[in-house]
Design a protein around this motif. Structure first.
Motif, PDB file in Angstrom:
ATOM      1  N   TRP A   1     -47.277 -15.299 -38.618  1.00 55.04           N
ATOM      2  CA  TRP A   1     -47.493 -14.078 -39.394  1.00 55.04           C
ATOM      3  C   TRP A   1     -48.663 -13.288 -38.821  1.00 55.04           C
ATOM      4  O   TRP A   1     -49.591 -13.841 -38.267  1.00 55.04           O
ATOM      5  CB  TRP A   1     -47.782 -14.412 -40.864  1.00 55.04           C
ATOM      6  CG  TRP A   1     -46.588 -14.975 -41.573  1.00 55.04           C
ATOM      7  CD1 TRP A   1     -46.322 -16.282 -41.792  1.00 55.04           C
ATOM      8  CD2 TRP A   1     -45.501 -14.243 -42.113  1.00 55.04           C
ATOM      9  NE1 TRP A   1     -45.135 -16.435 -42.445  1.00 55.04           N
ATOM     10  CE2 TRP A   1     -44.605 -15.189 -42.658  1.00 55.04           C
ATOM     11  CE3 TRP A   1     -45.174 -12.879 -42.197  1.00 55.04           C
ATOM     12  CZ2 TRP A   1     -43.422 -14.821 -43.284  1.00 55.04           C
ATOM     13  CZ3 TRP A   1     -44.005 -12.516 -42.822  1.00 55.04           C
ATOM     14  CH2 TRP A   1     -43.137 -13.474 -43.342  1.00 55.04           C
ATOM     15  N   ASP A   2     -48.526 -11.973 -38.984  1.00 50.20           N
ATOM     16  CA  ASP A   2     -49.617 -11.088 -38.594  1.00 50.20           C
ATOM     17  C   ASP A   2     -50.867 -11.516 -39.386  1.00 50.20           C
ATOM     18  O   ASP A   2     -50.845 -11.593 -40.615  1.00 50.20           O
ATOM     19  CB  ASP A   2     -49.225  -9.639 -38.956  1.00 50.20           C
ATOM     20  CG  ASP A   2     -50.199  -8.636 -38.384  1.00 50.20           C
ATOM     21  OD1 ASP A   2     -51.404  -8.882 -38.500  1.00 50.20           O
ATOM     22  OD2 ASP A   2     -49.744  -7.611 -37.850  1.00 50.20           O
TER      23      ASP A   2
ATOM     24  N   SER B   1     -45.526  -3.917 -36.722  1.00 47.16           N
ATOM     25  CA  SER B   1     -45.434  -5.258 -37.331  1.00 47.16           C
ATOM     26  C   SER B   1     -44.703  -5.201 -38.669  1.00 47.16           C
ATOM     27  O   SER B   1     -43.838  -6.042 -38.945  1.00 47.16           O
ATOM     28  CB  SER B   1     -46.831  -5.851 -37.542  1.00 47.16           C
ATOM     29  OG  SER B   1     -47.402  -6.127 -36.299  1.00 47.16           O
ATOM     30  N   THR B   2     -45.054  -4.202 -39.483  1.00 44.54           N
ATOM     31  CA  THR B   2     -44.379  -4.087 -40.785  1.00 44.54           C
ATOM     32  C   THR B   2     -42.916  -3.689 -40.589  1.00 44.54           C
ATOM     33  O   THR B   2     -42.020  -4.245 -41.243  1.00 44.54           O
ATOM     34  CB  THR B   2     -45.098  -3.043 -41.673  1.00 44.54           C
ATOM     35  OG1 THR B   2     -46.490  -3.353 -41.697  1.00 44.54           O
ATOM     36  CG2 THR B   2     -44.560  -3.068 -43.079  1.00 44.54           C
TER      37      THR B   2
ATOM     38  N   SER C   1     -45.464  -9.641 -36.039  1.00 41.42           N
ATOM     39  CA  SER C   1     -45.711  -8.914 -34.779  1.00 41.42           C
ATOM     40  C   SER C   1     -44.470  -8.993 -33.898  1.00 41.42           C
ATOM     41  O   SER C   1     -43.973 -10.088 -33.643  1.00 41.42           O
ATOM     42  CB  SER C   1     -46.894  -9.536 -34.037  1.00 41.42           C
ATOM     43  OG  SER C   1     -48.054  -9.407 -34.830  1.00 41.42           O
TER      44      SER C   1
ATOM     45  N   GLY D   1     -41.123  -6.665 -39.385  1.00 40.63           N
ATOM     46  CA  GLY D   1     -40.996  -7.630 -40.484  1.00 40.63           C
ATOM     47  C   GLY D   1     -39.905  -7.221 -41.457  1.00 40.63           C
ATOM     48  O   GLY D   1     -39.076  -8.034 -41.878  1.00 40.63           O
TER      49      GLY D   1
ATOM     50  N   LYS E   1     -45.654  -4.972 -46.303  1.00 40.43           N
ATOM     51  CA  LYS E   1     -46.671  -5.438 -45.344  1.00 40.43           C
ATOM     52  C   LYS E   1     -46.813  -6.957 -45.377  1.00 40.43           C
ATOM     53  O   LYS E   1     -47.104  -7.581 -44.362  1.00 40.43           O
ATOM     54  CB  LYS E   1     -48.027  -4.800 -45.679  1.00 40.43           C
ATOM     55  CG  LYS E   1     -48.251  -3.475 -44.967  1.00 40.43           C
ATOM     56  CD  LYS E   1     -49.719  -3.088 -45.007  1.00 40.43           C
ATOM     57  CE  LYS E   1     -50.049  -2.269 -46.240  1.00 40.43           C
ATOM     58  NZ  LYS E   1     -51.434  -1.777 -46.265  1.00 40.43           N
TER      59      LYS E   1
ATOM     60  N   TYR F   1     -46.439   6.123 -44.180  1.00 39.46           N
ATOM     61  CA  TYR F   1     -46.064   4.702 -44.156  1.00 39.46           C
ATOM     62  C   TYR F   1     -44.731   4.487 -44.895  1.00 39.46           C
ATOM     63  O   TYR F   1     -43.801   3.836 -44.401  1.00 39.46           O
ATOM     64  CB  TYR F   1     -47.178   3.887 -44.831  1.00 39.46           C
ATOM     65  CG  TYR F   1     -47.322   2.467 -44.349  1.00 39.46           C
ATOM     66  CD1 TYR F   1     -46.250   1.766 -43.819  1.00 39.46           C
ATOM     67  CD2 TYR F   1     -48.553   1.819 -44.443  1.00 39.46           C
ATOM     68  CE1 TYR F   1     -46.407   0.465 -43.400  1.00 39.46           C
ATOM     69  CE2 TYR F   1     -48.713   0.515 -44.021  1.00 39.46           C
ATOM     70  CZ  TYR F   1     -47.631  -0.166 -43.491  1.00 39.46           C
ATOM     71  OH  TYR F   1     -47.783  -1.453 -43.068  1.00 39.46           O
TER      72      TYR F   1
ATOM     73  N   SER G   1     -44.912  -8.649 -42.764  1.00 31.63           N
ATOM     74  CA  SER G   1     -45.074  -8.181 -41.373  1.00 31.63           C
ATOM     75  C   SER G   1     -45.016  -9.327 -40.374  1.00 31.63           C
ATOM     76  O   SER G   1     -45.523 -10.413 -40.634  1.00 31.63           O
ATOM     77  CB  SER G   1     -46.421  -7.457 -41.217  1.00 31.63           C
ATOM     78  OG  SER G   1     -46.446  -6.302 -42.029  1.00 31.63           O
TER      79      SER G   1
END
Lengths: 272, 182
Positions: free
Chosen positions: B115-116, B33-34, A60, B37, A55, B75, A58
Protein backbone atom coordinates in the motif's frame (compact mmCIF):
# COMPACT_ATOMS: atom_id res chain seq x y z
CA UNK A 1 -26.02 24.38 10.14
CA UNK A 2 -29.44 24.72 8.68
CA UNK A 3 -31.11 21.33 8.34
CA UNK A 4 -34.33 22.65 6.83
CA UNK A 5 -33.37 21.67 3.30
CA UNK A 6 -34.76 18.16 2.66
CA UNK A 7 -31.63 17.27 0.68
CA UNK A 8 -29.66 17.03 3.95
CA UNK A 9 -31.32 13.87 5.12
CA UNK A 10 -32.65 12.35 1.90
CA UNK A 11 -29.42 10.71 0.86
CA UNK A 12 -29.60 12.59 -2.46
CA UNK A 13 -26.30 14.43 -1.89
CA UNK A 14 -24.51 11.10 -1.40
CA UNK A 15 -26.30 9.60 -4.38
CA UNK A 16 -25.38 12.71 -6.44
CA UNK A 17 -21.67 12.32 -5.62
CA UNK A 18 -21.81 8.59 -6.34
CA UNK A 19 -23.34 9.33 -9.76
CA UNK A 20 -26.49 7.39 -8.91
CA UNK A 21 -29.02 10.10 -9.78
CA UNK A 22 -30.76 10.69 -13.07
CA UNK A 23 -29.77 13.74 -15.11
CA UNK A 24 -32.91 15.59 -14.04
CA UNK A 25 -32.36 14.79 -10.34
CA UNK A 26 -28.73 15.91 -10.62
CA UNK A 27 -29.79 19.24 -12.16
CA UNK A 28 -32.22 19.80 -9.29
CA UNK A 29 -29.42 19.18 -6.78
CA UNK A 30 -27.13 21.61 -8.60
CA UNK A 31 -29.85 24.27 -8.57
CA UNK A 32 -30.37 23.75 -4.85
CA UNK A 33 -26.63 23.99 -4.22
CA UNK A 34 -26.41 27.35 -5.97
CA UNK A 35 -28.67 29.02 -3.43
CA UNK A 36 -27.62 27.20 -0.23
CA UNK A 37 -24.11 27.70 1.19
CA UNK A 38 -24.71 25.23 4.00
CA UNK A 39 -25.81 22.59 1.54
CA UNK A 40 -22.58 23.17 -0.42
CA UNK A 41 -20.54 22.68 2.76
CA UNK A 42 -22.42 19.47 3.48
CA UNK A 43 -21.75 18.28 -0.05
CA UNK A 44 -18.05 19.09 0.34
CA UNK A 45 -17.87 17.12 3.58
CA UNK A 46 -19.45 14.08 1.94
CA UNK A 47 -17.15 14.53 -1.05
CA UNK A 48 -14.08 14.59 1.19
CA UNK A 49 -15.10 11.44 3.00
CA UNK A 50 -15.64 9.62 -0.31
CA UNK A 51 -12.25 10.86 -1.51
CA UNK A 52 -10.70 9.48 1.65
CA UNK A 53 -12.51 6.22 1.04
CA UNK A 54 -10.97 6.12 -2.44
CA UNK A 55 -7.56 7.22 -1.20
CA UNK A 56 -7.60 4.50 1.42
CA UNK A 57 -7.43 2.00 -1.45
CA UNK A 58 -4.52 3.70 -3.24
CA UNK A 59 -1.87 1.48 -4.77
CA UNK A 60 1.26 2.83 -6.44
CA UNK A 61 1.16 1.84 -10.10
CA UNK A 62 4.21 0.04 -11.55
CA UNK A 63 6.98 2.59 -12.21
CA UNK A 64 7.20 1.62 -15.89
CA UNK A 65 3.58 2.66 -16.36
CA UNK A 66 4.31 6.38 -16.16
CA UNK A 67 6.44 6.36 -19.32
CA UNK A 68 3.76 4.29 -21.09
CA UNK A 69 1.08 6.80 -20.10
CA UNK A 70 3.15 9.78 -21.26
CA UNK A 71 4.18 8.06 -24.49
CA UNK A 72 0.49 7.64 -25.19
CA UNK A 73 -0.27 11.23 -24.17
CA UNK A 74 2.47 12.47 -26.49
CA UNK A 75 0.84 10.57 -29.33
CA UNK A 76 -2.41 12.33 -28.45
CA UNK A 77 -0.68 15.72 -28.68
CA UNK A 78 0.56 16.38 -25.16
CA UNK A 79 4.09 17.72 -24.88
CA UNK A 80 5.99 16.40 -21.89
CA UNK A 81 8.16 18.56 -19.63
CA UNK A 82 11.16 17.59 -21.76
CA UNK A 83 9.72 19.92 -24.35
CA UNK A 84 10.09 23.67 -23.96
CA UNK A 85 6.58 24.25 -25.26
CA UNK A 86 3.61 24.86 -23.03
CA UNK A 87 1.53 21.81 -22.30
CA UNK A 88 -2.02 22.85 -22.82
CA UNK A 89 -4.79 20.31 -23.08
CA UNK A 90 -6.46 19.97 -26.46
CA UNK A 91 -8.40 23.25 -26.39
CA UNK A 92 -10.52 24.18 -29.39
CA UNK A 93 -7.54 26.05 -30.84
CA UNK A 94 -5.10 23.21 -30.31
CA UNK A 95 -7.75 20.79 -31.53
CA UNK A 96 -7.85 22.96 -34.65
CA UNK A 97 -4.07 22.75 -34.91
CA UNK A 98 -4.33 19.00 -34.36
CA UNK A 99 -6.94 18.79 -37.09
CA UNK A 100 -4.74 20.99 -39.30
CA UNK A 101 -1.83 18.65 -38.62
CA UNK A 102 -3.98 15.69 -39.61
CA UNK A 103 -4.99 17.54 -42.78
CA UNK A 104 -1.35 18.40 -43.48
CA UNK A 105 -0.35 14.78 -43.03
CA UNK A 106 -3.25 13.72 -45.24
CA UNK A 107 -2.25 16.34 -47.82
CA UNK A 108 1.38 15.18 -47.68
CA UNK A 109 0.31 11.58 -48.19
CA UNK A 110 -1.94 12.67 -51.05
CA UNK A 111 0.97 14.64 -52.57
CA UNK A 112 3.28 11.66 -52.24
CA UNK A 113 0.69 9.37 -53.80
CA UNK A 114 0.14 11.94 -56.54
CA UNK A 115 3.90 12.17 -57.14
CA UNK A 116 4.16 8.39 -57.33
CA UNK A 117 1.17 8.25 -59.62
CA UNK A 118 2.67 10.94 -61.85
CA UNK A 119 5.96 9.03 -62.05
CA UNK A 120 4.02 5.91 -62.93
CA UNK A 121 1.98 7.78 -65.53
CA UNK A 122 5.09 9.43 -67.00
CA UNK A 123 6.71 6.02 -67.26
CA UNK A 124 3.55 4.58 -68.75
CA UNK A 125 3.38 7.54 -71.12
CA UNK A 126 6.97 6.92 -72.28
CA UNK A 127 6.13 3.28 -72.89
CA UNK A 128 3.02 4.27 -74.79
CA UNK A 129 4.99 6.82 -76.81
CA UNK A 130 7.54 4.15 -77.72
CA UNK A 131 4.76 1.77 -78.69
CA UNK A 132 3.05 4.54 -80.62
CA UNK A 133 6.28 5.31 -82.46
CA UNK A 134 6.67 1.64 -83.40
CA UNK A 135 3.04 1.48 -84.50
CA UNK A 136 3.44 4.67 -86.52
CA UNK A 137 6.53 3.21 -88.20
CA UNK A 138 4.65 -0.03 -88.94
CA UNK A 139 1.72 2.01 -90.21
CA UNK A 140 4.00 4.05 -92.50
CA UNK A 141 5.46 0.83 -93.89
CA UNK A 142 1.96 -0.55 -94.41
CA UNK A 143 0.91 2.67 -96.12
CA UNK A 144 3.94 2.47 -98.37
CA UNK A 145 3.19 -1.16 -99.21
CA UNK A 146 -0.41 -0.24 -99.75
CA UNK A 147 0.70 2.55 -102.04
CA UNK A 148 2.78 0.16 -104.15
CA UNK A 149 -0.08 -2.35 -104.21
CA UNK A 150 -2.53 0.38 -105.09
CA UNK A 151 -0.31 1.48 -107.94
CA UNK A 152 -0.01 -2.08 -109.22
CA UNK A 153 -3.72 -2.62 -108.81
CA UNK A 154 -4.44 0.62 -110.58
CA UNK A 155 -2.25 -0.36 -113.48
CA UNK A 156 -3.82 -3.82 -113.63
CA UNK A 157 -7.32 -2.38 -113.43
CA UNK A 158 -6.47 -0.04 -116.26
CA UNK A 159 -5.25 -2.99 -118.31
CA UNK A 160 -8.31 -5.02 -117.41
CA UNK A 161 -10.62 -2.16 -118.35
CA UNK A 162 -8.87 -1.91 -121.66
CA UNK A 163 -8.97 -5.67 -122.19
CA UNK A 164 -12.57 -5.91 -121.01
CA UNK A 165 -13.68 -3.38 -123.53
CA UNK A 166 -12.18 -5.01 -126.59
CA UNK A 167 -10.49 -8.26 -125.59
CA UNK A 168 -11.77 -11.72 -126.18
CA UNK A 169 -11.63 -14.40 -123.54
CA UNK A 170 -10.17 -17.72 -124.48
CA UNK A 171 -10.67 -20.68 -122.16
CA UNK A 172 -7.79 -23.11 -122.26
CA UNK A 173 -9.03 -26.70 -122.16
CA UNK A 174 -7.41 -29.56 -120.34
CA UNK A 175 -5.83 -32.18 -122.53
CA UNK A 176 -6.12 -35.91 -122.00
CA UNK A 177 -4.43 -36.89 -118.74
CA UNK A 178 -4.79 -33.36 -117.28
CA UNK A 179 -8.51 -33.24 -116.62
CA UNK A 180 -9.72 -30.59 -114.23
CA UNK A 181 -6.99 -28.09 -115.15
CA UNK A 182 -8.21 -24.65 -116.21
CA UNK A 183 -6.88 -21.25 -117.31
CA UNK A 184 -8.09 -18.27 -119.31
CA UNK A 185 -6.43 -15.74 -121.62
CA UNK A 186 -7.79 -12.27 -122.32
CA UNK A 187 -6.46 -10.94 -125.60
CA UNK A 188 -6.99 -7.70 -127.46
CA UNK A 189 -5.75 -8.22 -130.99
CA UNK A 190 -6.07 -4.50 -131.70
CA UNK A 191 -3.67 -3.37 -128.99
CA UNK A 192 -1.72 -6.66 -128.78
CA UNK A 193 -2.25 -6.78 -124.98
CA UNK A 194 -2.91 -10.14 -123.31
CA UNK A 195 -3.54 -11.31 -119.77
CA UNK A 196 -3.29 -14.86 -118.43
CA UNK A 197 -5.55 -15.93 -115.56
CA UNK A 198 -4.58 -19.40 -114.31
CA UNK A 199 -7.44 -21.08 -112.47
CA UNK A 200 -6.76 -24.70 -111.67
CA UNK A 201 -3.18 -25.62 -112.30
CA UNK A 202 -1.33 -28.56 -110.73
CA UNK A 203 1.54 -27.99 -108.36
CA UNK A 204 4.93 -28.64 -109.90
CA UNK A 205 8.39 -29.31 -108.56
CA UNK A 206 10.94 -26.53 -108.17
CA UNK A 207 12.94 -27.73 -111.18
CA UNK A 208 9.94 -27.26 -113.47
CA UNK A 209 8.06 -24.19 -114.67
CA UNK A 210 4.95 -23.20 -116.54
CA UNK A 211 5.35 -21.70 -119.98
CA UNK A 212 2.73 -19.84 -122.05
CA UNK A 213 2.67 -20.20 -125.83
CA UNK A 214 0.91 -18.62 -128.75
CA UNK A 215 0.36 -20.76 -131.82
CA UNK A 216 0.21 -19.18 -135.24
CA UNK A 217 -0.02 -21.32 -138.37
CA UNK A 218 0.90 -24.41 -136.39
CA UNK A 219 4.05 -22.86 -134.97
CA UNK A 220 4.35 -22.31 -131.17
CA UNK A 221 6.01 -19.12 -129.94
CA UNK A 222 6.91 -18.59 -126.30
CA UNK A 223 5.18 -15.77 -124.41
CA UNK A 224 7.21 -16.38 -121.26
CA UNK A 225 7.42 -18.55 -118.17
CA UNK A 226 5.49 -17.96 -114.96
CA UNK A 227 5.28 -19.24 -111.42
CA UNK A 228 1.93 -19.69 -109.65
CA UNK A 229 3.36 -18.35 -106.42
CA UNK A 230 3.87 -14.94 -107.84
CA UNK A 231 0.53 -13.57 -108.99
CA UNK A 232 -3.03 -14.67 -109.77
CA UNK A 233 -2.94 -13.07 -113.20
CA UNK A 234 -0.11 -12.23 -115.53
CA UNK A 235 0.36 -9.43 -117.91
CA UNK A 236 1.91 -10.83 -121.09
CA UNK A 237 4.78 -8.57 -121.91
CA UNK A 238 4.95 -9.30 -125.63
CA UNK A 239 2.45 -7.66 -127.89
CA UNK A 240 0.37 -10.22 -129.80
CA UNK A 241 -1.43 -9.18 -132.91
CA UNK A 242 -1.91 -12.55 -134.58
CA UNK A 243 -2.59 -15.93 -132.94
CA UNK A 244 -4.65 -19.01 -133.68
CA UNK A 245 -4.45 -20.54 -130.22
CA UNK A 246 -2.82 -20.26 -126.80
CA UNK A 247 -1.32 -23.15 -124.80
CA UNK A 248 0.40 -23.84 -121.48
CA UNK A 249 3.02 -26.51 -120.99
CA UNK A 250 5.21 -27.67 -118.13
CA UNK A 251 8.85 -27.23 -119.02
CA UNK A 252 12.23 -27.60 -117.38
CA UNK A 253 13.27 -24.64 -115.19
CA UNK A 254 14.03 -21.59 -117.34
CA UNK A 255 11.68 -22.61 -120.14
CA UNK A 256 12.11 -24.25 -123.55
CA UNK A 257 12.43 -23.05 -127.10
CA UNK A 258 9.78 -25.53 -128.19
CA UNK A 259 7.05 -26.91 -125.98
CA UNK A 260 7.51 -30.47 -124.76
CA UNK A 261 4.81 -32.32 -126.68
CA UNK A 262 3.52 -34.56 -123.94
CA UNK A 263 3.55 -31.71 -121.47
CA UNK A 264 1.15 -29.41 -123.26
CA UNK A 265 -1.87 -29.74 -121.02
CA UNK A 266 -4.00 -26.70 -121.81
CA UNK A 267 -4.94 -25.38 -125.20
CA UNK A 268 -7.43 -22.70 -126.22
CA UNK A 269 -8.35 -21.82 -129.73
CA UNK A 270 -9.04 -18.28 -130.78
CA UNK A 271 -12.51 -18.08 -132.19
CA UNK A 272 -12.49 -17.43 -135.88
CA UNK B 1 10.84 10.76 -2.29
CA UNK B 2 10.26 14.41 -3.14
CA UNK B 3 6.96 15.77 -1.77
CA UNK B 4 4.64 17.03 -4.47
CA UNK B 5 2.52 20.11 -4.06
CA UNK B 6 -0.85 18.68 -5.01
CA UNK B 7 -2.94 21.79 -4.38
CA UNK B 8 -5.71 22.07 -6.96
CA UNK B 9 -4.67 25.54 -8.06
CA UNK B 10 -1.45 23.96 -9.39
CA UNK B 11 -3.48 22.13 -12.03
CA UNK B 12 -6.20 24.60 -12.88
CA UNK B 13 -4.11 26.80 -15.19
CA UNK B 14 -2.84 23.81 -17.12
CA UNK B 15 -6.29 22.28 -17.32
CA UNK B 16 -7.85 25.46 -18.64
CA UNK B 17 -5.21 25.66 -21.36
CA UNK B 18 -3.44 28.79 -20.12
CA UNK B 19 0.31 28.69 -19.72
CA UNK B 20 1.61 26.08 -17.33
CA UNK B 21 4.36 23.53 -17.52
CA UNK B 22 4.48 19.93 -16.45
CA UNK B 23 0.95 19.97 -15.01
CA UNK B 24 0.03 16.52 -16.32
CA UNK B 25 3.19 15.04 -14.81
CA UNK B 26 2.32 16.66 -11.47
CA UNK B 27 -1.26 15.49 -11.76
CA UNK B 28 -0.01 11.96 -12.43
CA UNK B 29 2.35 12.04 -9.46
CA UNK B 30 -0.41 13.34 -7.18
CA UNK B 31 -3.30 11.12 -8.23
CA UNK B 32 -2.05 8.03 -10.07
CA UNK B 33 -1.92 5.93 -6.89
CA UNK B 34 -5.56 6.63 -6.05
CA UNK B 35 -6.63 6.27 -9.69
CA UNK B 36 -4.76 2.96 -9.95
CA UNK B 37 -6.18 1.79 -6.60
CA UNK B 38 -9.74 2.62 -7.68
CA UNK B 39 -9.20 0.87 -11.02
CA UNK B 40 -7.84 -2.18 -9.21
CA UNK B 41 -10.83 -2.24 -6.84
CA UNK B 42 -13.24 -1.95 -9.74
CA UNK B 43 -11.83 -4.24 -12.45
CA UNK B 44 -8.96 -6.00 -10.70
CA UNK B 45 -5.24 -5.38 -10.93
CA UNK B 46 -3.09 -6.58 -13.76
CA UNK B 47 -2.62 -5.78 -17.41
CA UNK B 48 -6.19 -4.55 -17.89
CA UNK B 49 -5.74 -2.15 -14.95
CA UNK B 50 -2.56 -0.79 -16.54
CA UNK B 51 -4.38 -0.27 -19.84
CA UNK B 52 -7.25 1.41 -17.99
CA UNK B 53 -4.86 3.76 -16.16
CA UNK B 54 -3.44 4.83 -19.48
CA UNK B 55 -6.92 5.41 -20.94
CA UNK B 56 -8.05 7.35 -17.88
CA UNK B 57 -5.13 9.77 -18.08
CA UNK B 58 -5.77 10.31 -21.77
CA UNK B 59 -9.42 11.08 -20.91
CA UNK B 60 -8.29 13.46 -18.17
CA UNK B 61 -6.02 15.26 -20.63
CA UNK B 62 -8.73 15.47 -23.27
CA UNK B 63 -11.54 16.49 -20.89
CA UNK B 64 -9.52 19.01 -18.88
CA UNK B 65 -10.85 22.13 -20.67
CA UNK B 66 -14.40 21.04 -19.80
CA UNK B 67 -13.72 20.83 -16.05
CA UNK B 68 -15.88 23.11 -13.91
CA UNK B 69 -15.05 23.80 -10.26
CA UNK B 70 -18.79 24.24 -9.65
CA UNK B 71 -19.32 20.50 -9.93
CA UNK B 72 -16.68 19.45 -7.44
CA UNK B 73 -13.00 19.23 -6.73
CA UNK B 74 -10.42 18.26 -9.32
CA UNK B 75 -9.75 15.13 -7.29
CA UNK B 76 -13.43 14.13 -7.43
CA UNK B 77 -13.58 14.97 -11.12
CA UNK B 78 -10.56 12.73 -11.81
CA UNK B 79 -12.00 9.88 -9.77
CA UNK B 80 -15.36 10.24 -11.52
CA UNK B 81 -13.60 9.88 -14.88
CA UNK B 82 -11.84 6.81 -13.47
CA UNK B 83 -15.03 5.29 -12.08
CA UNK B 84 -17.04 5.96 -15.22
CA UNK B 85 -14.33 4.36 -17.35
CA UNK B 86 -14.32 1.28 -15.12
CA UNK B 87 -18.13 1.16 -14.94
CA UNK B 88 -18.16 1.09 -18.77
CA UNK B 89 -15.78 -1.88 -18.62
CA UNK B 90 -17.87 -3.58 -15.90
CA UNK B 91 -21.08 -3.05 -17.87
CA UNK B 92 -19.56 -4.36 -21.05
CA UNK B 93 -20.87 -7.77 -22.05
CA UNK B 94 -20.16 -10.50 -19.54
CA UNK B 95 -17.95 -8.44 -17.28
CA UNK B 96 -20.52 -8.16 -14.50
CA UNK B 97 -20.28 -11.92 -13.89
CA UNK B 98 -16.50 -11.67 -13.82
CA UNK B 99 -16.94 -8.74 -11.41
CA UNK B 100 -18.26 -11.17 -8.83
CA UNK B 101 -14.96 -12.96 -8.78
CA UNK B 102 -13.00 -9.75 -9.27
CA UNK B 103 -13.96 -8.63 -5.77
CA UNK B 104 -12.48 -11.81 -4.34
CA UNK B 105 -9.40 -11.36 -6.49
CA UNK B 106 -9.13 -7.78 -5.29
CA UNK B 107 -9.22 -8.85 -1.69
CA UNK B 108 -6.28 -11.18 -2.33
CA UNK B 109 -4.39 -8.49 -4.20
CA UNK B 110 -5.09 -5.98 -1.45
CA UNK B 111 -3.25 -8.14 0.98
CA UNK B 112 -0.33 -8.85 -1.32
CA UNK B 113 0.16 -5.33 -2.70
CA UNK B 114 2.32 -2.81 -1.01
CA UNK B 115 0.00 0.00 0.00
CA UNK B 116 0.96 3.58 -0.62
CA UNK B 117 2.63 4.54 2.67
CA UNK B 118 0.77 7.87 2.79
CA UNK B 119 -2.60 6.18 3.09
CA UNK B 120 -1.77 3.30 5.39
CA UNK B 121 -3.44 5.04 8.31
CA UNK B 122 -6.52 5.82 6.27
CA UNK B 123 -6.75 2.23 5.19
CA UNK B 124 -6.73 1.03 8.75
CA UNK B 125 -9.43 3.57 9.52
CA UNK B 126 -11.73 2.40 6.74
CA UNK B 127 -11.43 -1.13 8.09
CA UNK B 128 -13.23 0.08 11.20
CA UNK B 129 -16.43 0.52 9.17
CA UNK B 130 -19.02 -2.16 9.92
CA UNK B 131 -18.82 -4.88 7.24
CA UNK B 132 -22.30 -4.26 5.83
CA UNK B 133 -21.69 -0.51 5.53
CA UNK B 134 -18.27 -1.04 3.95
CA UNK B 135 -19.86 -3.48 1.54
CA UNK B 136 -22.57 -0.97 0.64
CA UNK B 137 -20.11 1.84 -0.12
CA UNK B 138 -18.01 -0.56 -2.13
CA UNK B 139 -21.01 -1.59 -4.22
CA UNK B 140 -21.94 2.03 -4.91
CA UNK B 141 -18.45 3.43 -5.35
CA UNK B 142 -16.30 0.65 -6.77
CA UNK B 143 -18.69 -1.80 -8.35
CA UNK B 144 -20.85 0.65 -10.26
CA UNK B 145 -24.16 -0.77 -9.09
CA UNK B 146 -27.27 1.34 -9.54
CA UNK B 147 -29.70 1.85 -6.66
CA UNK B 148 -32.05 -0.66 -8.25
CA UNK B 149 -29.28 -3.26 -8.59
CA UNK B 150 -28.23 -2.79 -4.96
CA UNK B 151 -31.86 -3.12 -3.85
CA UNK B 152 -32.20 -6.37 -5.80
CA UNK B 153 -28.86 -7.71 -4.62
CA UNK B 154 -29.48 -6.95 -0.93
CA UNK B 155 -33.20 -7.67 -1.22
CA UNK B 156 -34.23 -4.34 0.31
CA UNK B 157 -36.65 -1.64 -0.95
CA UNK B 158 -35.05 0.87 -3.32
CA UNK B 159 -36.01 3.74 -1.01
CA UNK B 160 -33.97 2.13 1.74
CA UNK B 161 -30.81 1.94 -0.43
CA UNK B 162 -30.30 5.74 -0.39
CA UNK B 163 -30.80 6.04 3.35
CA UNK B 164 -28.46 3.14 4.09
CA UNK B 165 -25.76 4.61 1.88
CA UNK B 166 -26.24 7.93 3.66
CA UNK B 167 -25.84 6.26 7.04
CA UNK B 168 -22.74 4.38 5.88
CA UNK B 169 -21.10 7.57 4.63
CA UNK B 170 -22.13 9.35 7.84
CA UNK B 171 -20.33 6.66 9.79
CA UNK B 172 -17.31 7.02 7.54
CA UNK B 173 -17.30 10.79 8.09
CA UNK B 174 -17.45 10.27 11.83
CA UNK B 175 -14.48 7.93 11.76
CA UNK B 176 -12.51 10.38 9.66
CA UNK B 177 -13.45 13.35 11.85
CA UNK B 178 -12.22 11.48 14.90
CA UNK B 179 -9.01 10.65 13.07
CA UNK B 180 -8.47 14.24 11.91
CA UNK B 181 -9.29 15.64 15.34
CA UNK B 182 -6.58 13.49 16.91
Amino acid sequence: MSNNNPYYSSGDLEAYLLGMLSKEEAIQIEQALESDDELRKELKAIENSLLDFAKSHSVSPPAKLKSRVFDRLEKEGYKTSDSSSTQSPPSDQSKGVHRLRIWLIAASVALLVSFGLNLYLINENLTYQQELSELRSAYDEAVERQSVLAENTSRLESTLRTVAQTAVSIDLQAQEGFEGMKARVFWDSNTGEAILAPRELPAITADRTYQLWKIRDGQPESLGVFDLDERPIFNVEDRIFEADAFAISIEPEGGSVQPTADQIFLVGLVAG
Amino acid sequence: MVEKDCKEENFLKGMSGSESSGWMELLYDCFSSTVYGVIGQMIGFGESAEDALQEVFVKIWKSAPAYSAKKGRVYTWILNITRNHCIDILRSKGHREEGQTTSLAVEKVNRSYEWDSAILGLNELIKKLPEDQYRLIRMAYFEGYTQREIADKLDIPIGTVKSRIRLAIKKLRKLLEIEYEQ
